[in-house]
Scaffold this motif. Structure first.
Motif, PDB file in Angstrom:
ATOM      1  N   SER A  21     -16.719   0.319   4.179  1.00 52.21           N
ATOM      2  CA  SER A  21     -16.101  -1.227   4.198  1.00 52.21           C
ATOM      3  C   SER A  21     -17.135  -2.427   4.583  1.00 52.21           C
ATOM      4  O   SER A  21     -16.397  -3.327   4.001  1.00 52.21           O
ATOM      5  CB  SER A  21     -15.378  -0.049   4.629  1.00 52.21           C
ATOM      6  OG  SER A  21     -15.193  -0.255   6.232  1.00 52.21           O
ATOM      7  N   ASP A  25     -16.862  -5.558   4.029  1.00 52.72           N
ATOM      8  CA  ASP A  25     -16.011  -7.123   4.155  1.00 52.72           C
ATOM      9  C   ASP A  25     -17.454  -7.957   4.148  1.00 52.72           C
ATOM     10  O   ASP A  25     -17.102  -8.961   4.252  1.00 52.72           O
ATOM     11  CB  ASP A  25     -16.092  -6.219   5.469  1.00 52.72           C
ATOM     12  CG  ASP A  25     -15.046  -5.991   5.773  1.00 52.72           C
ATOM     13  OD1 ASP A  25     -14.051  -5.839   5.118  1.00 52.72           O
ATOM     14  OD2 ASP A  25     -15.012  -5.084   7.033  1.00 52.72           O
ATOM     15  N   ARG A  46      -7.256  -6.983  -2.834  1.00 52.34           N
ATOM     16  CA  ARG A  46      -7.210  -7.254  -1.123  1.00 52.34           C
ATOM     17  C   ARG A  46      -7.324  -8.242  -0.307  1.00 52.34           C
ATOM     18  O   ARG A  46      -7.995  -9.319  -0.590  1.00 52.34           O
ATOM     19  CB  ARG A  46      -8.246  -6.049  -0.433  1.00 52.34           C
ATOM     20  CG  ARG A  46      -8.039  -5.927   0.797  1.00 52.34           C
ATOM     21  CD  ARG A  46      -8.538  -5.167   1.547  1.00 52.34           C
ATOM     22  NE  ARG A  46     -10.211  -5.868   1.563  1.00 52.34           N
ATOM     23  CZ  ARG A  46     -11.124  -5.690   2.090  1.00 52.34           C
ATOM     24  NH1 ARG A  46     -11.170  -4.892   3.015  1.00 52.34           N
ATOM     25  NH2 ARG A  46     -12.295  -6.287   2.147  1.00 52.34           N
ATOM     26  N   GLY A  47      -5.928  -9.004   0.360  1.00 50.96           N
ATOM     27  CA  GLY A  47      -5.840 -10.162   1.499  1.00 50.96           C
ATOM     28  C   GLY A  47      -5.735 -11.283   0.115  1.00 50.96           C
ATOM     29  O   GLY A  47      -6.038 -12.050   0.950  1.00 50.96           O
ATOM     30  N   PRO A  51       0.361  -7.098  -2.814  1.00 52.70           N
ATOM     31  CA  PRO A  51       1.635  -7.098  -1.459  1.00 52.70           C
ATOM     32  C   PRO A  51       0.273  -5.994  -0.710  1.00 52.70           C
ATOM     33  O   PRO A  51      -0.580  -4.765  -1.612  1.00 52.70           O
ATOM     34  CB  PRO A  51       2.942  -6.649  -2.306  1.00 52.70           C
ATOM     35  CG  PRO A  51       2.108  -5.849  -3.635  1.00 52.70           C
ATOM     36  CD  PRO A  51       1.096  -6.810  -3.678  1.00 52.70           C
ATOM     37  N   ALA A  52       0.343  -6.361   0.185  1.00 54.82           N
ATOM     38  CA  ALA A  52      -0.305  -4.405   1.356  1.00 54.82           C
ATOM     39  C   ALA A  52       0.459  -3.387   1.366  1.00 54.82           C
ATOM     40  O   ALA A  52       1.655  -3.252   0.480  1.00 54.82           O
ATOM     41  CB  ALA A  52      -0.078  -4.923   2.657  1.00 54.82           C
ATOM     42  N   LEU A  53      -0.039  -2.392   1.029  1.00 55.98           N
ATOM     43  CA  LEU A  53       0.391  -1.258   0.709  1.00 55.98           C
ATOM     44  C   LEU A  53       0.354   0.014   1.955  1.00 55.98           C
ATOM     45  O   LEU A  53      -0.708  -0.216   2.825  1.00 55.98           O
ATOM     46  CB  LEU A  53      -0.251  -0.963  -0.572  1.00 55.98           C
ATOM     47  CG  LEU A  53       0.179  -1.098  -2.111  1.00 55.98           C
ATOM     48  CD1 LEU A  53      -0.428  -1.218  -3.190  1.00 55.98           C
ATOM     49  CD2 LEU A  53       1.490  -1.288  -2.328  1.00 55.98           C
ATOM     50  N   GLU A  54       0.943   0.995   1.631  1.00 58.34           N
ATOM     51  CA  GLU A  54       0.779   2.408   2.965  1.00 58.34           C
ATOM     52  C   GLU A  54       1.435   3.235   1.986  1.00 58.34           C
ATOM     53  O   GLU A  54       2.422   3.183   0.659  1.00 58.34           O
ATOM     54  CB  GLU A  54       1.682   2.469   4.027  1.00 58.34           C
ATOM     55  CG  GLU A  54       1.274   1.064   4.590  1.00 58.34           C
ATOM     56  CD  GLU A  54       2.030   1.471   6.206  1.00 58.34           C
ATOM     57  OE1 GLU A  54       1.792   1.356   6.809  1.00 58.34           O
ATOM     58  OE2 GLU A  54       3.308   1.388   5.690  1.00 58.34           O
ATOM     59  N   ALA A  66       5.453  -0.663   0.128  1.00 56.79           N
ATOM     60  CA  ALA A  66       4.980  -2.499  -0.413  1.00 56.79           C
ATOM     61  C   ALA A  66       5.222  -3.715   0.711  1.00 56.79           C
ATOM     62  O   ALA A  66       7.038  -3.669   0.813  1.00 56.79           O
ATOM     63  CB  ALA A  66       4.497  -2.658  -1.512  1.00 56.79           C
ATOM     64  N   GLU A  67       4.749  -4.386   0.577  1.00 55.82           N
ATOM     65  CA  GLU A  67       5.310  -5.578   1.682  1.00 55.82           C
ATOM     66  C   GLU A  67       5.435  -6.452  -0.148  1.00 55.82           C
ATOM     67  O   GLU A  67       4.644  -7.279  -0.488  1.00 55.82           O
ATOM     68  CB  GLU A  67       4.324  -6.097   3.002  1.00 55.82           C
ATOM     69  CG  GLU A  67       4.178  -5.577   3.658  1.00 55.82           C
ATOM     70  CD  GLU A  67       2.953  -6.039   5.130  1.00 55.82           C
ATOM     71  OE1 GLU A  67       2.088  -7.224   4.903  1.00 55.82           O
ATOM     72  OE2 GLU A  67       2.259  -5.316   5.691  1.00 55.82           O
ATOM     73  N   ARG A 114      -0.265  -4.000  -8.388  1.00 56.76           N
ATOM     74  CA  ARG A 114      -1.057  -3.372  -7.881  1.00 56.76           C
ATOM     75  C   ARG A 114      -0.396  -1.671  -8.576  1.00 56.76           C
ATOM     76  O   ARG A 114       0.627  -1.630  -8.574  1.00 56.76           O
ATOM     77  CB  ARG A 114      -0.555  -2.991  -7.040  1.00 56.76           C
ATOM     78  CG  ARG A 114      -0.959  -3.919  -5.492  1.00 56.76           C
ATOM     79  CD  ARG A 114      -2.079  -4.486  -5.583  1.00 56.76           C
ATOM     80  NE  ARG A 114      -2.615  -4.376  -4.687  1.00 56.76           N
ATOM     81  CZ  ARG A 114      -2.763  -3.049  -3.466  1.00 56.76           C
ATOM     82  NH1 ARG A 114      -3.157  -4.343  -2.463  1.00 56.76           N
ATOM     83  NH2 ARG A 114      -3.571  -2.583  -2.821  1.00 56.76           N
TER      84      ARG A 114
END
Length: 156
Positions: A21, A25, A46-47, A51-54, A66-67, A114
């Motif tokens: 990771s 980055d 990513r970024g 959307p950001a996911l969990e 998802a946001e 996504r």
């Protein structure tokens, strides 16, 4: 440009996965420095525009959150095929704002897509999706084959 001498890290380990990771980055920072945020905004990674996911798993369900702030439920599509959940949609500019002259805009107004590979087989007939306060929650009940079972032990 400055050159610095390389020093072996104090916590040197031979695990190739430990710094994966960190490597990503560093590569992202290199591209951000060279090309700016515009390149990352186009790749939906990513970024970027996605959307950001969990993803959570328990013994009965897989839950994906998802946001998706500022979207209407009609602008979101959810598909499940071959164990892959796909969430897509489009962020559009508000027509009311097009009347005036823009001063600053940092919102990404683009299509997003996504996908999530599910860790277990799910029952597609009982999937539930809710959208509250900009958070999409998809609950995917596991199929009976995928649920863990207790095996009784017989004594002879």
């Amino acid at each position: 440009m400055t050159l610095t001498r390389w020093h072996k890290p104090q916590n040197w380990t031979l695990s190739p996965f430990r710094s994966a990771s960190t490597l990503r980055d560093e590569v992202d920072q290199l591209f951000d420095y060279a090309f700016g945020q515009a390149l990352r905004a186009q790749n939906f990674g990513r970024g970027a525009a996605g959307p950001a996911l969990e993803v959570f798993e328990d013994k009965d369900n897989i839950t994906v959150r998802a946001e998706l702030p500022g979207l209407k439920k009609e602008e979101i599509q959810i598909n499940l095929q071959d164990g892959i959940l796909a969430i897509s949609g489009e962020r559009r500019r508000d027509e009311k704002q097009n009347a005036g002259q823009g001063f600053r805009s940092e919102r990404l107004l683009t299509r997003f897509h996504r996908t999530v590979s599910l860790p277990a087989e799910v029952n597609p007939e009982t999937i539930k999706a809710t959208y509250t306060d900009g958070i999409l929650a998809v609950t995917l009940p596991k199929s009976e084959k995928a649920k863990p079972r207790q095996i009784p032990i017989s004594v002879n």
